[in-house]
Design an enzyme around this catalytic site. Structure first.
Site, PDB file in Angstrom:
ATOM      1  N   THR A  87      -9.973  13.279 -10.593  1.00 12.83           N
ATOM      2  CA  THR A  87     -10.534  13.184 -11.945  1.00 12.83           C
ATOM      3  C   THR A  87      -9.792  12.067 -12.661  1.00 12.83           C
ATOM      4  O   THR A  87      -8.579  12.176 -12.883  1.00 12.83           O
ATOM      5  CB  THR A  87     -10.336  14.510 -12.705  1.00 12.83           C
ATOM      6  OG1 THR A  87     -10.948  15.556 -11.956  1.00 12.83           O
ATOM      7  CG2 THR A  87     -10.989  14.433 -14.089  1.00 12.83           C
ATOM      8  N   LYS A 162     -18.421  14.953 -15.171  1.00 14.13           N
ATOM      9  CA  LYS A 162     -17.269  15.870 -15.138  1.00 14.13           C
ATOM     10  C   LYS A 162     -16.634  16.018 -16.533  1.00 14.13           C
ATOM     11  O   LYS A 162     -16.390  17.133 -16.999  1.00 14.13           O
ATOM     12  CB  LYS A 162     -16.240  15.328 -14.141  1.00 14.13           C
ATOM     13  CG  LYS A 162     -14.864  15.913 -14.242  1.00 14.13           C
ATOM     14  CD  LYS A 162     -14.638  17.028 -13.285  1.00 14.13           C
ATOM     15  CE  LYS A 162     -13.284  17.676 -13.520  1.00 14.13           C
ATOM     16  NZ  LYS A 162     -13.090  18.885 -12.765  1.00 14.13           N
ATOM     17  N   LYS A 237      -5.785  17.278 -19.932  1.00 10.78           N
ATOM     18  CA  LYS A 237      -6.026  16.001 -19.236  1.00 10.78           C
ATOM     19  C   LYS A 237      -7.506  15.610 -19.356  1.00 10.78           C
ATOM     20  O   LYS A 237      -7.836  14.477 -19.709  1.00 10.78           O
ATOM     21  CB  LYS A 237      -5.636  16.133 -17.756  1.00 10.78           C
ATOM     22  CG  LYS A 237      -6.036  14.901 -16.941  1.00 10.78           C
ATOM     23  CD  LYS A 237      -5.862  15.084 -15.438  1.00 10.78           C
ATOM     24  CE  LYS A 237      -6.456  13.852 -14.724  1.00 10.78           C
ATOM     25  NZ  LYS A 237      -6.370  13.908 -13.283  1.00 10.78           N
TER      26      LYS A 237
HETATM   27  P1  NAD Z   1      -1.470  17.382  -7.057  1.00 14.80           P
HETATM   28  O1  NAD Z   1      -0.456  16.798  -7.963  1.00 14.80           O
HETATM   29  O2  NAD Z   1      -1.219  18.697  -6.409  1.00 14.80           O
HETATM   30  O3  NAD Z   1      -1.805  16.323  -5.874  1.00 14.80           O
HETATM   31  C1  NAD Z   1      -1.786  14.940  -6.017  1.00 14.80           C
HETATM   32  C2  NAD Z   1      -1.088  14.365  -4.783  1.00 14.80           C
HETATM   33  O4  NAD Z   1      -1.138  12.947  -4.816  1.00 14.80           O
HETATM   34  C3  NAD Z   1       0.375  14.757  -4.701  1.00 14.80           C
HETATM   35  O5  NAD Z   1       0.616  15.418  -3.456  1.00 14.80           O
HETATM   36  C4  NAD Z   1       1.116  13.425  -4.775  1.00 14.80           C
HETATM   37  O6  NAD Z   1       2.297  13.377  -3.976  1.00 14.80           O
HETATM   38  C5  NAD Z   1       0.070  12.470  -4.255  1.00 14.80           C
HETATM   39  N1  NAD Z   1       0.280  11.090  -4.659  1.00 14.80           N
HETATM   40  C6  NAD Z   1       0.607  10.606  -5.891  1.00 14.80           C
HETATM   41  N2  NAD Z   1       0.682   9.254  -5.838  1.00 14.80           N
HETATM   42  C7  NAD Z   1       0.386   8.888  -4.576  1.00 14.80           C
HETATM   43  C8  NAD Z   1       0.297   7.639  -3.913  1.00 14.80           C
HETATM   44  N3  NAD Z   1       0.522   6.492  -4.557  1.00 14.80           N
HETATM   45  N4  NAD Z   1      -0.034   7.624  -2.594  1.00 14.80           N
HETATM   46  C9  NAD Z   1      -0.268   8.788  -1.950  1.00 14.80           C
HETATM   47  N5  NAD Z   1      -0.192  10.012  -2.512  1.00 14.80           N
HETATM   48  C10 NAD Z   1       0.123  10.046  -3.816  1.00 14.80           C
HETATM   49  O7  NAD Z   1      -2.826  17.425  -7.908  1.00 14.80           O
HETATM   50  P2  NAD Z   1      -4.172  18.243  -7.560  1.00 14.80           P
HETATM   51  O8  NAD Z   1      -4.168  19.537  -8.285  1.00 14.80           O
HETATM   52  O9  NAD Z   1      -4.386  18.228  -6.078  1.00 14.80           O
HETATM   53  O10 NAD Z   1      -5.254  17.327  -8.301  1.00 14.80           O
HETATM   54  C11 NAD Z   1      -5.719  16.115  -7.728  1.00 14.80           C
HETATM   55  C12 NAD Z   1      -6.867  15.608  -8.593  1.00 14.80           C
HETATM   56  O11 NAD Z   1      -7.906  16.580  -8.632  1.00 14.80           O
HETATM   57  C13 NAD Z   1      -6.498  15.320 -10.048  1.00 14.80           C
HETATM   58  O12 NAD Z   1      -7.148  14.151 -10.462  1.00 14.80           O
HETATM   59  C14 NAD Z   1      -7.000  16.561 -10.790  1.00 14.80           C
HETATM   60  O13 NAD Z   1      -7.325  16.280 -12.135  1.00 14.80           O
HETATM   61  C15 NAD Z   1      -8.237  16.883  -9.978  1.00 14.80           C
HETATM   62  N6  NAD Z   1      -8.659  18.295 -10.056  1.00 14.80           N
HETATM   63  C16 NAD Z   1      -7.747  19.292  -9.939  1.00 14.80           C
HETATM   64  C17 NAD Z   1      -8.155  20.632 -10.030  1.00 14.80           C
HETATM   65  C18 NAD Z   1      -7.156  21.746  -9.893  1.00 14.80           C
HETATM   66  O14 NAD Z   1      -7.534  22.900 -10.210  1.00 14.80           O
HETATM   67  N7  NAD Z   1      -5.932  21.512  -9.424  1.00 14.80           N
HETATM   68  C19 NAD Z   1      -9.517  20.930 -10.216  1.00 14.80           C
HETATM   69  C20 NAD Z   1     -10.442  19.889 -10.301  1.00 14.80           C
HETATM   70  C21 NAD Z   1      -9.985  18.561 -10.211  1.00 14.80           C
END
Ligand code: NAD
Length: 290
Positions: A87, A162, A237
């Site tokens: 997102t 979204k 966010k």
């Molecule tokens: P998270 O923080 O658990 O995962 C993100 C991952 O990206 C981490 O493991 C981090 O180490 C990795 N990362 C960061 N920079 C990086 C880079 N340069 N290269 C490689 N890896 C890198 O977050 P999440 O909960 O998995 O969310 C991910 C996305 O999904 C976000 O944009 C969030 O808004 C969206 N989202 C989350 C949810 C939820 O309920 N958690 C629901 C819908 C959408």
């Protein structure tokens, strides 16, 4: 297919695992040292992207997405698809898609709803932006990771859908919570409030499916001490992204703006961090008008 998967966090990890389980060859990369069942680890994003038919990214924000795109787009072969499921702001989604298309790639922005539970169960909803050809290439993978994929339009349309949805959700949750707190002060029983509103014109998903009052309506995070669920900081966010988009598109969104400000106060100053976004109800209950 050979799939590169970058960002193996709470969402990306189980999504990549489901693709591997379905028989695809998945090469993953995350800055943190993670091990996902069935997914082999590359030493860098570029290495995960090299030779892949599709590269999926699932990253925290638009700035990180742009940096990762700079690294992996040159490593991808012509005709491969860059599918971003994070997102992020609409402007970053469009910029990255333009960059990918200029390099001879297909590009899809495909944010999800359904949370960590949906990612693990393979029941996410994808809202996608990009050309029909790009969407068609990604669609079989959406079917594995989710239960529904809507092609919303050109690049950026997935992110637009979204944040508009989540702006409605944030505003509606606040309206539902403040109405419950008012009903309490008027001496109205919460169950009676639910019985009336859930079958009257004030009904909504936040009232009917995710009721913020404990012990009322279907099971929800309110019944679990407001543990998320959907955390207040993630709602914040998305509300910030909606206001960033509204500014960029010159749209008047006063309710979205107020919802952003209320969630910002809740998260930053009122112990809302780590609570479900429906914990706005005890917040309102504890307050008086002044
Ligand atoms: P998270 O923080 O658990 O995962 C993100 C991952 O990206 C981490 O493991 C981090 O180490 C990795 N990362 C960061 N920079 C990086 C880079 N340069 N290269 C490689 N890896 C890198 O977050 P999440 O909960 O998995 O969310 C991910 C996305 O999904 C976000 O944009 C969030 O808004 C969206 N989202 C989350 C949810 C939820 O309920 N958690 C629901 C819908 C959408």
């Amino acid at each position: 297919m050979k799939i590169g998967f970058i960002g193996l966090g709470n969402m990306g990890g189980p999504m990549a695992a489901n693709l591997a389980k379905a028989g695809h060859e998945v090469v993953g990369f995350d800055m943190a040292d993670v091990a996902i069942e069935g997914v082999s680890n590359a030493a860098s994003g570029a290495e995960a992207a090299k030779g892949a038919d599709v590269v999926i990214t699932m990253l925290p924000n638009g700035a990180i997405l742009r940096a990762v795109a700079d690294e992996i787009i040159p490593a991808m072969g012509a005709g491969a698809a860059f599918v971003d499921c994070s997102t992020v702001d609409v402007d970053s989604a469009r910029a990255v898609a333009e960059q990918a298309v200029a390099a001879g790639l297909l590009a899809v922005d495909a944010p999800v709803s359904g949370g960590v539970g949906g990612a693990a169960a393979g029941t996410l909803t994808f809202m996608a932006g990009g050309t029909p050809e790009a969407f068609a290439k990604a669609e079989p993978l959406f079917e594995i990771m989710g239960q529904k994929a809507v092609h919303c339009g050109a690049s950026g349309a997935g992110q637009a859908a979204k944040i508009c949805n989540n702006m409605i959700l944030g505003v509606t949750m606040i309206a539902t919570c403040e109405a419950f707190a008012l009903a309490d002060k008027l001496g109205l029983d919460r169950q009676k409030m639910f019985d009336v509103v859930s079958t009257s014109s004030g009904y909504s998903w936040t009232m009917n499916a995710y009721c913020p009052a404990p012990g009322v309506g279907p099971q929800s995070p309110a019944d679990n001490d407001y543990r998320p669920g959907f955390a207040a900081e993630l709602m914040l966010k998305d509300l910030r992204l909606s206001q960033q988009a509204a500014e960029s598109a010159d749209a008047d969104t006063p309710m979205g703006e107020l919802a952003r400000d209320l969630y910002a106060r809740f998260v930053d100053e009122e112990n809302g961090l780590g609570m479900d976004f429906s914990a706005m109800l005890p917040r309102f209950s504890a307050r008086s008008r002044g």
